[in-house]
Structures are given as structure tokens and as C-alpha cells.
Design a protein around this motif. Structure first.
Motif, mmCIF file in Angstrom:
data_model
loop_
_atom_site.group_PDB
_atom_site.id
_atom_site.type_symbol
_atom_site.label_atom_id
_atom_site.label_comp_id
_atom_site.label_asym_id
_atom_site.label_seq_id
_atom_site.Cartn_x
_atom_site.Cartn_y
_atom_site.Cartn_z
ATOM 1 N N ALA A 254 0.835 -1.195 0.000
ATOM 2 C CA ALA A 254 0.000 0.000 0.000
ATOM 3 C C ALA A 254 0.867 1.240 0.000
ATOM 4 C CB ALA A 254 -0.901 0.000 1.227
ATOM 5 N N CYS A 255 1.917 1.164 0.784
ATOM 6 C CA CYS A 255 2.816 2.303 0.899
ATOM 7 C C CYS A 255 3.393 2.670 -0.457
ATOM 8 C CB CYS A 255 3.943 1.937 1.872
ATOM 9 S SG CYS A 255 5.124 3.224 2.138
ATOM 10 N N ALA A 256 3.712 1.643 -1.241
ATOM 11 C CA ALA A 256 4.376 1.917 -2.507
ATOM 12 C C ALA A 256 3.384 2.376 -3.570
ATOM 13 C CB ALA A 256 5.101 0.661 -2.984
ATOM 14 N N SER A 257 2.127 1.954 -3.462
ATOM 15 C CA SER A 257 1.255 2.170 -4.606
ATOM 16 C C SER A 257 0.136 3.169 -4.362
ATOM 17 C CB SER A 257 0.628 0.832 -5.013
ATOM 18 O OG SER A 257 -0.150 0.328 -3.941
ATOM 19 N N ALA A 258 -0.317 3.264 -3.137
ATOM 20 C CA ALA A 258 -1.517 4.061 -2.924
ATOM 21 C C ALA A 258 -1.175 5.536 -2.830
ATOM 22 C CB ALA A 258 -2.215 3.618 -1.638
ATOM 23 N N PRO A 259 -1.982 6.383 -3.453
ATOM 24 C CA PRO A 259 -1.752 7.817 -3.283
ATOM 25 C C PRO A 259 -2.095 8.239 -1.866
ATOM 26 C CG PRO A 259 -3.786 7.418 -4.482
ATOM 27 C CD PRO A 259 -3.139 6.086 -4.278
ATOM 28 N N GLY A 260 -1.380 9.196 -1.352
ATOM 29 C CA GLY A 260 -1.647 9.656 -0.004
ATOM 30 C C GLY A 260 -2.848 10.565 0.025
ATOM 31 N N PRO A 261 -3.457 10.683 1.210
ATOM 32 C CA PRO A 261 -4.494 11.693 1.361
ATOM 33 C C PRO A 261 -3.960 13.084 1.027
ATOM 34 C CG PRO A 261 -4.489 10.206 3.251
ATOM 35 C CD PRO A 261 -3.278 9.896 2.433
ATOM 36 N N ALA A 262 -4.861 13.971 0.796
ATOM 37 C CA ALA A 262 -4.448 15.332 0.472
ATOM 38 C C ALA A 262 -3.607 15.916 1.587
ATOM 39 C CB ALA A 262 -5.685 16.196 0.261
ATOM 40 N N GLY A 263 -2.779 16.839 1.244
ATOM 41 C CA GLY A 263 -1.965 17.490 2.254
ATOM 42 C C GLY A 263 -0.717 16.719 2.584
ATOM 43 N N SER A 264 -0.482 15.615 1.912
ATOM 44 C CA SER A 264 0.698 14.819 2.200
ATOM 45 C C SER A 264 1.606 14.797 0.989
ATOM 46 C CB SER A 264 0.289 13.392 2.564
ATOM 47 O OG SER A 264 -0.393 12.818 1.474
ATOM 48 N N SER A 265 1.537 15.857 0.228
ATOM 49 C CA SER A 265 2.204 15.836 -1.061
ATOM 50 C C SER A 265 3.614 16.412 -1.006
ATOM 51 C CB SER A 265 1.370 16.611 -2.071
ATOM 52 O OG SER A 265 1.128 17.917 -1.583
ATOM 53 N N SER A 266 4.361 16.056 0.057
ATOM 54 C CA SER A 266 5.764 16.435 0.090
ATOM 55 C C SER A 266 6.450 15.783 -1.100
ATOM 56 C CB SER A 266 6.409 15.953 1.388
ATOM 57 O OG SER A 266 5.692 16.435 2.487
ATOM 58 N N PRO A 267 7.521 16.394 -1.588
ATOM 59 C CA PRO A 267 8.178 15.835 -2.760
ATOM 60 C C PRO A 267 8.763 14.465 -2.459
ATOM 61 C CG PRO A 267 9.473 17.620 -1.797
ATOM 62 C CD PRO A 267 8.165 17.598 -1.090
ATOM 63 N N ALA A 268 8.161 13.427 -2.972
ATOM 64 C CA ALA A 268 8.707 12.093 -2.781
ATOM 65 C C ALA A 268 9.955 11.958 -3.646
ATOM 66 C CB ALA A 268 7.666 11.060 -3.160
ATOM 67 N N THR A 269 10.983 11.370 -3.080
ATOM 68 C CA THR A 269 12.247 11.244 -3.772
ATOM 69 C C THR A 269 12.362 9.833 -4.313
ATOM 70 O OG1 THR A 269 13.127 12.815 -2.195
ATOM 71 C CG2 THR A 269 14.714 11.571 -3.481
ATOM 72 N N SER A 270 12.791 9.717 -5.543
ATOM 73 C CA SER A 270 12.848 8.387 -6.136
ATOM 74 C C SER A 270 14.145 7.673 -5.804
ATOM 75 C CB SER A 270 12.666 8.497 -7.651
ATOM 76 O OG SER A 270 13.640 9.375 -8.180
ATOM 77 N N GLY A 271 15.239 8.393 -5.594
ATOM 78 C CA GLY A 271 16.517 7.753 -5.307
ATOM 79 C C GLY A 271 16.611 7.329 -3.858
ATOM 80 N N ASP B 13 10.996 14.810 7.040
ATOM 81 C CA ASP B 13 11.546 15.984 6.358
ATOM 82 C C ASP B 13 10.941 16.116 4.963
ATOM 83 O OD1 ASP B 13 12.966 14.368 4.568
ATOM 84 O OD2 ASP B 13 14.889 14.632 5.591
ATOM 85 N N ALA B 14 11.357 17.145 4.247
ATOM 86 C CA ALA B 14 10.729 17.449 2.960
ATOM 87 C C ALA B 14 10.972 16.352 1.931
ATOM 88 C CB ALA B 14 11.256 18.789 2.433
ATOM 89 N N ARG B 15 12.018 15.544 2.107
ATOM 90 C CA ARG B 15 12.302 14.452 1.172
ATOM 91 C C ARG B 15 11.531 13.192 1.529
ATOM 92 N NH1 ARG B 15 17.402 12.826 2.257
ATOM 93 N NH2 ARG B 15 17.633 11.767 0.268
ATOM 94 N N PRO C 213 13.827 25.767 4.853
ATOM 95 C CA PRO C 213 13.121 25.265 3.666
ATOM 96 C C PRO C 213 14.035 24.584 2.651
ATOM 97 C CG PRO C 213 12.354 27.469 4.237
ATOM 98 C CD PRO C 213 13.508 27.176 5.140
ATOM 99 N N ASP C 214 15.297 24.997 2.595
ATOM 100 C CA ASP C 214 16.200 24.376 1.622
ATOM 101 C C ASP C 214 16.759 23.035 2.112
ATOM 102 O OD1 ASP C 214 18.089 25.102 3.532
ATOM 103 O OD2 ASP C 214 19.127 26.559 2.244
ATOM 104 N N GLY C 215 16.413 22.645 3.325
ATOM 105 C CA GLY C 215 16.862 21.351 3.846
ATOM 106 C C GLY C 215 18.347 21.303 4.183
#
Ligand code: FEO
Ligand code: CA
Ligand code: CA
Ligand code: CA
Length: 648
Positions: A54-71, A533-535, A591-593
Motif C-alpha cells: 500500500a505504501c508503494a502504490s496508494a496515493p496519499g491523502p491530500a496534504g501529504s504531497s511532500s516531494p517524494a524522492t525516487s533515489g 523531512d521534505a524528502r 526550507p532548503d533542507g
């Protein structure tokens, strides 16, 4: 905080249902009561989704759209276990100490310098940074170059706070202790990566145990909130035991009142309500405020304790604003308050109550967040619905609404109105059948919408012989703690969820199976602080108590540490180890991490949690290392030497 001063950690001796007790009467009452939302979720088809898929495939609820990092998220080398009186970080990182207890806060006018023998007066402490740093947040003003650093000061070690500790005791010492807790608003700025507190600053502020605050929400003005000093029940002096924190999308800071009951003198025969909230007969252990500040004598002012245990909203951008205790969010020994936003723009607060066998809560605002700041959203947290979590054994869970009139929550059972439900949130949760947890601490949300909660430890589940283990709290002697997570059905305001364990903390070297855990990566115990964190990296901060640190099953784990977890893979890696006797708590970043601010609380804490100022065997003198000095809580600034993003 750790346990010895906290009778609050273990006040749930009522008939609180275990998850196995499905025929328990209170729950039958609930079901008969016709909670349509809860029943609806029972009848809904089970999602039956396993955690990681579920973690890998399901979209998160709104408001959880931090930039997911692929690496890879974990880009640093693991830091070894350490017992050194120092902060260690991975190669390529450096640490700077700022804002220790007692340094000037930067208020306008005269701010007293710290005196190494702790002889500053109460009035001087009111101009200085508080003690025992905890929850923290950076509010950008000039991006990642300068901003406001707002932080909690949880409690005091009166052995360190006063020159002679508690050998003598008087009103001035009580006042100084009250001045050393609360919140600091500091302006900070950097030059070439070196950070400093700006002094003076027009935003600098100290909020203490005596700062006037307002009450908002359904319990404001309630008869149980009225006192001789405040007959209207709408104005409280101060905030206490400010532990975890939160920030709102509209730019305010939430400070959370945790073990407030330890300051109150109780009657010889406390009422069931007082007992349920941890008020004990006679003098509280450790703190002696009631001797010189009568409002902490609950035998004379029985409603004063009801005025603590709330989430308090502060506008850090207006130093003259009045903090507001938000009673709609419920009363608890609050750890923190983490805000998510629904797709239609309402605020959802997730809150843990750090005490053995207490609960996880969420609050859903009635109204949508308005564009703007505090002024535009001044009453947003005064209207909404509070829920308590119930974790079922099949991996599903429900949010049970603490709403007057629902099921057991009626006048005949001691809940006259919604205000009383909120003031007695523990009793209401007992009655509805919330799941008693292993000390819920911080909560945060990953980019996929999973909500994580640290459960720091609970060695009493077996010993208490009242609460059996359950699916959500599966260890009888949980010395190591665990992290549970859930994902709401639909949006963050969903009334049902799926859940699983992210990790059972532990040490594979331990013989006892329950102490080994399933940690993929570095061993750790007693998770407390938690921050995404943001990542999307999940930062885990440890609070092994000093009574247990380095001993028994914690023998291999050294000082308290901060680790980072990749929520996609479950890998956990140690990033930082703190000085001797500390806990690590509170995390925020620019904000720049590229700059992270972490709090080091109670370095050098003794197993009794009360220092002897004359004891030369002190285990820490961090961060000043002066023979004539004292260990001081402080903020550490972490930077990567190449200026890169932390954790990469
Ligand atoms: Fe204040 Fe639960 O830590
Ligand atoms: Ca602690
Ligand atoms: Ca803790
Ligand atoms: Ca904590």
C-alpha cells in the motif's frame, strides 16, 4: 520526559477495554448508541491491503504531497553507538550549538547574561532562554537565511536551576521554575552557515508558566474551568510542561501541555476524576510549587488542574498576541499536535497522550482553513470533532467520536455537555473503547499519507495485570518501544483506517525475543521525537530514561540517538548520538533542507532526574565544559560541510 517524576504516566487504572475484550460492556454501549459513522466503517469492506505494498502504490491523502524522492533517501554513513559526552554526526557533517538554557532571549530592554552558578533571579530567567528544550519549529522570514525559531521548554531540573538546588525552597525559586518553562520565540540568522540568535529582536518573546492566556472552544467558561481568580473560566495563567509541538498551515505554533499534574498538591481523598488524571494525595513528588503558589494547591483550587493539559496556539509573528488554549482539541497529557490538511481544506490534528495505557487522538476542524494567518483563522481550532483511536486485531481501526450525546457520553454518566467530555477526555475514551497504548509520543506523516506514531515503551503492560497485550501493543514487557502507523480510508478526516507496525524497536543482541525487535539497520530503543523531512525521510529521536540508559537490555545502545528511516524500505540508520544523559527531541529544518535544528534536552540528567548541584560525579558538562558550569539543554545546528541537503 522519563518516568520517575511522572505519576501521570500511569493513571489509567479504570475499566479500560483491551482490544481483545470485544464483549466489554462499554463497547456494547457504544454500539447500541448508534454511532453511525463507526458502524458504517464496521460494515464497510475491509481494504485488506498489506502495509508496504500500500505504501508503494496508494496515493496519499491530500496534504501529504511532500516531494517524494525516487533515489535512495539514506545518503550518510551510520554513526556508531557512543557514550561520549559529545554530539556525534556522520563524516561530512558539523554541529554548532546555539540557544542554550539561560542565554539572553533577545527581548527588547535588558536581558540578563547567564550566571554559571545558576544564581540568575526569576526576573532574569524571564528574559532568558528556558530550560529543557523540546518541540521546535523554524518559521522562515528570509527563506533559509533567517527566521523565527520557536521552541518548547518542557520542565525544570531544580537541582541545576538554582545555585543550591532544592536545599532551600522559597517563592522566588517557584517563580524561577515557572519562568524557565514554556516557550521561547527567538530570531535566528546565518552568515556562511554559522547561525546566531539575533539580539535584540522585535519578535523575541518568552512565554512562561505565568503568561496570561485565553481559553477557546467548548470548555471555555465551563463550570469545571472556573476558579476564584478567574470566575468566568476564560483566562489562565501560563502553560506548563510544554513537550511536543506542532505548526499550523496558517503560520501559528502549537505547544502541548504534557505532565502538568506533577505540580499540584492533591486532597487526601482525590475524586475519581482527579485520580483518573493522576492527582495524588498530598505533595507532588519532586516539585514543591504549592508551598508558595496557592493556585497549585488543588485542595483549595480544585478546578485549576482542569485548566492544563491543552494544546495552546501561539502566533509567533505577533509578540503581543494572547496564546489560546484550544479546548475543542481535547485534554490530555499531550505529547504533540501534528496538522494535516484534508482535500477540502480542513485541519486535522493528530495527537498522542504520553502515558501508559492512554490514547491516540485526532481532531478534525469543522471549518476550512482561510487564506492568511492567525487573524483569519483565529477560531478554526475552536470548532470540530475529537476522536480517539481504536486499533482492531485485523489490521483495521476506527476513530470513535468524543461527542456529547453519543452512546455513553451523556449527563447520567458524568458528561453534562461537550465541555465536560473534553475536560474528561480520558474517561470518555475509556467509555467508548479507545485502545490503551504503550505511551504514544510524537506523530508525523510520510509522503504516501501514512501516519506514524512512536510508542516509547511500557514495561507495565504485563505487570499491571489489567491490560493484556493486544495487536497494536503486542509486547508484554515493552522495554524498547515501537512505531505504529496507519492510513486513513479516503482522506485525513476518515473514520476508519488500516494499520500496521512500522518497526518494533530493539537490539538484536538481546536474548529476550521481545527486546530484539525487527529493526532493519541500526538498533535503537524508546522512540519519542518523530519528524518527516521534505524528502520523506523519517527522523526518529530516542528517549531512553537515564534510570535505564546503559543498563540491562539497553546496555549496548549508548547515549540517546537520532536515527533516520526510509519509510519505503524500512531501513533505519543512526545519524546522531547525543551527549551523556540527554534525550534528543524536536526537529526542524530550513526550507532548503540544508540546516537542521535539533534539541538536546537534559544533558547530564541523573537517574533520579533531579541533579545534585554539589555532586562532582556529574556525567555531563555539555556544551560549555566549564568546571564551574552546569550542563545546559541547547539547540544544535547541523549542516553538511559541502552545504548540501541533510541526509543525502
Ligand atoms: Fe515529554 Fe513524552 O515526552
Ligand atoms: Ca527525558
Ligand atoms: Ca519521552
Ligand atoms: Ca517527548
Amino acid at each position: 520526559m522519563a518516568k520517575d517524576f511522572s505519576t501521570m504516566e500511569d493513571s489509567n487504572r479504570s475499566s479500560n477495554p483491551s482490544i481483545h475484550e470485544v464483549s466489554e460492556p462499554a463497547r456494547r454501549t457504544l454500539l447500541r448508541g448508534g454511532l453511525s459513522a463507526a458502524l458504517g466503517s464496521l460494515l464497510a469492506p475491509l481494504a485488506g491491503v498489506s502495509a508496504l505494498s500500500a505504501c508503494a502504490s496508494a496515493p496519499g491523502p491530500a496534504g501529504s504531497s511532500s516531494p517524494a524522492t525516487s533515489g535512495p533517501l539514506l545518503g550518510f554513513s551510520s554513526v556508531p553507538v557512543s557514550t561520549a559526552d559529545a554530539v556525534s554526526v556522520p563524516p561530512g557533517y558539523s554541529v554548532q550549538v546555539i540557544a542554550p538554557w539561560g542565554d539572553p532571549a533577545g527581548l527588547s530592554g535588558e536581558n540578563a547574561a547567564f550566571k554559571w552558578d545558576a544564581s540568575n533571579s526569576a526576573a532574569e530567567q524571564e528574559t532568558q532562554i528556558g530550560m529543557h528544550h523540546d518541540g521546535i519549529h523554524y518559521y522562515a522570514q528570509n527563506g533559509s537565511q533567517s527566521g523565527l525559531l520557536v521552541m518548547n521548554h518542557e520542565y525544570t531540573d531544580d537541582g541545576l536551576l538554582h545555585t543550591d538546588g532544592m536545599q532551600t525552597w522559597n517563592a522566588a525559586k517557584v517563580r524561577k521554575a515557572q519562568a524557565a518553562m514554556g516557550v521561547s520565540v527567538l530570531e535566528v540568522s546565518q552568515q556562511a552557515g554559522r547561525w546566531q540568535v539575533v539580539r535584540p529582536s522585535p519578535w523575541a518573546r518568552r512565554i512562561t508558566g505565568n503568561t496570561p492566556m485565553a481559553l477557546g472552544g467548548p470548555a471555555a467558561g465551563h463550570p469545571l474551568m472556573r476558579t476564584a481568580a478567574d470566575p468566568a473560566g476564560r483566562r489562565v495563567l501560563g502553560t506548563l510542561n510544554n513537550c511536543g509541538s506542532g505548526r499550523t498551515p496558517w503560520g501559528t505554533y502549537l505547544t502541548c501541555e504534557e505532565n502538568f499534574m506533577m505540580y499540584f498538591r492533591g486532597p487526601a481523598q482525590p475524586s475519581p476524576h482527579e485520580t483518573r488524571w493522576g492527582l495524588r494525595p498530598g505533595e507532588p513528588s519532586g516539585y514543591r510549587w504549592a508551598e508558595f503558589d496557592e493556585r497549585f494547591d488543588a485542595t483549595k483550587h480544585p478546578n485549576e488542574p482542569n485548566r492544563f493539559g491543552w494544546v495552546v496556539e501561539i502566533d509567533p509573528f505577533n509578540p503581543s498576541s494572547t496564546p489560546v488554549k484550544r479546548t475543542a482539541m481535547g485534554r490530555a497529557a499531550h505529547e504533540g499536535a501534528t496538522i494535516a490538511t484534508t482535500r477540502d481544506g480542513r485541519a486535522v490534528a493528530y495527537m498522542g497522550e504520553d502515558a501508559r495505557f492512554e490514547y491516540i487522538y485526532k481532531f478534525v476542524s469543522r471549518d476550512r482553513i482561510k487564506p492568511g494567518g492567525f487573524a483569519e483563522n483565529a477560531e478554526l481550532l475552536d470548532h470540530g470533532t475529537l476522536y480517539v483511536a481504536r486499533f482492531e486485531r485485523d489490521g483495521r481501526g476506527r476513530w470513535l467520536p468524543l461527542v456529547h450525546g453519543n452512546g455513553f457520553l451523556v449527563a447520567a454518566n458524568g458528561f453534562a455537555d461537550q465541555g465536560e467530555v473534553l475536560i474528561k477526555a480520558r474517561q470518555a475514551s475509556d467509555a467508548l473503547g479507545g485502545t490503551p497504548m504503550d505511551r504514544p509520543e510524537w506523530i508525523d506523516i510520510d509522503p504516501q499519507g501514512w501516519v506514524y506514531c512512536t510508542l516509547t515503551n511500557n514495561s507495565s503492560r504485563e505487570a499491571a495485570n489489567q491490560f493484556s497485550t493486544d495487536a497494536a501493543n503486542p509486547r508484554a514487557n515493552n522495554t524498547m518501544g515501537h512505531i505504529i502507523r496507519w492510513k486513513e480510508d479516503g482522506d485525513f478526516d476518515g473514520v476508519a483506517f488500516q494499520w500496521n507496525h512500522f518497526v518494533l524497536a530493539g537490539d538484536p543482541k538481546q536474548a529476550r525475543a521481545e527486546a530484539q525487535g525487527n529493526v532493519k539497520g541500526d538498533a535503537f530503543a524508546c522512540p519519542d521525537g518523530l519528524w518527516t523531512d521534505a524528502r520523506g525521510l523519517l527522523w526518529i529521536q530516542c528517549d531512553m530514561s537515564t534510570a535505564n540508559m546503559g543498563r540491562g537490555e539497553l546496555a549496548n545502545l549508548g547515549n540517546n540517538a537520532m536515527l533516520a528511516a526510509d519509510p519505503r524500505t524500512g531501513e533505519i540508520r543512526r545519524f546522531m548520538v547525543g551527549p551523556s544523559g540527554c534525550e534528543i527531541t524536536g526537529a526542524t529544518a530550513t526550507p532548503d533542507g540544508r540546516t537542521m535544528f535539533i534539541n538536546i534536552q537534559h544533558p547530564g540528567e541523573s537517574p533520579s532526574e533531579r541533579s545534585d548541584p554539589g555532586d562532582p560525579r556529574r556525567v555531563s558538562n555539555w556544551p560549555d565544559f566549564r568546571p564551574d558550569g552546569r550542563p545546559r539543554s541547547a539547540t544544535v545546528v547541523i549542516r553538511k560541510d559541502d552545504g548540501g541537503v541533510i541526509g543525502t
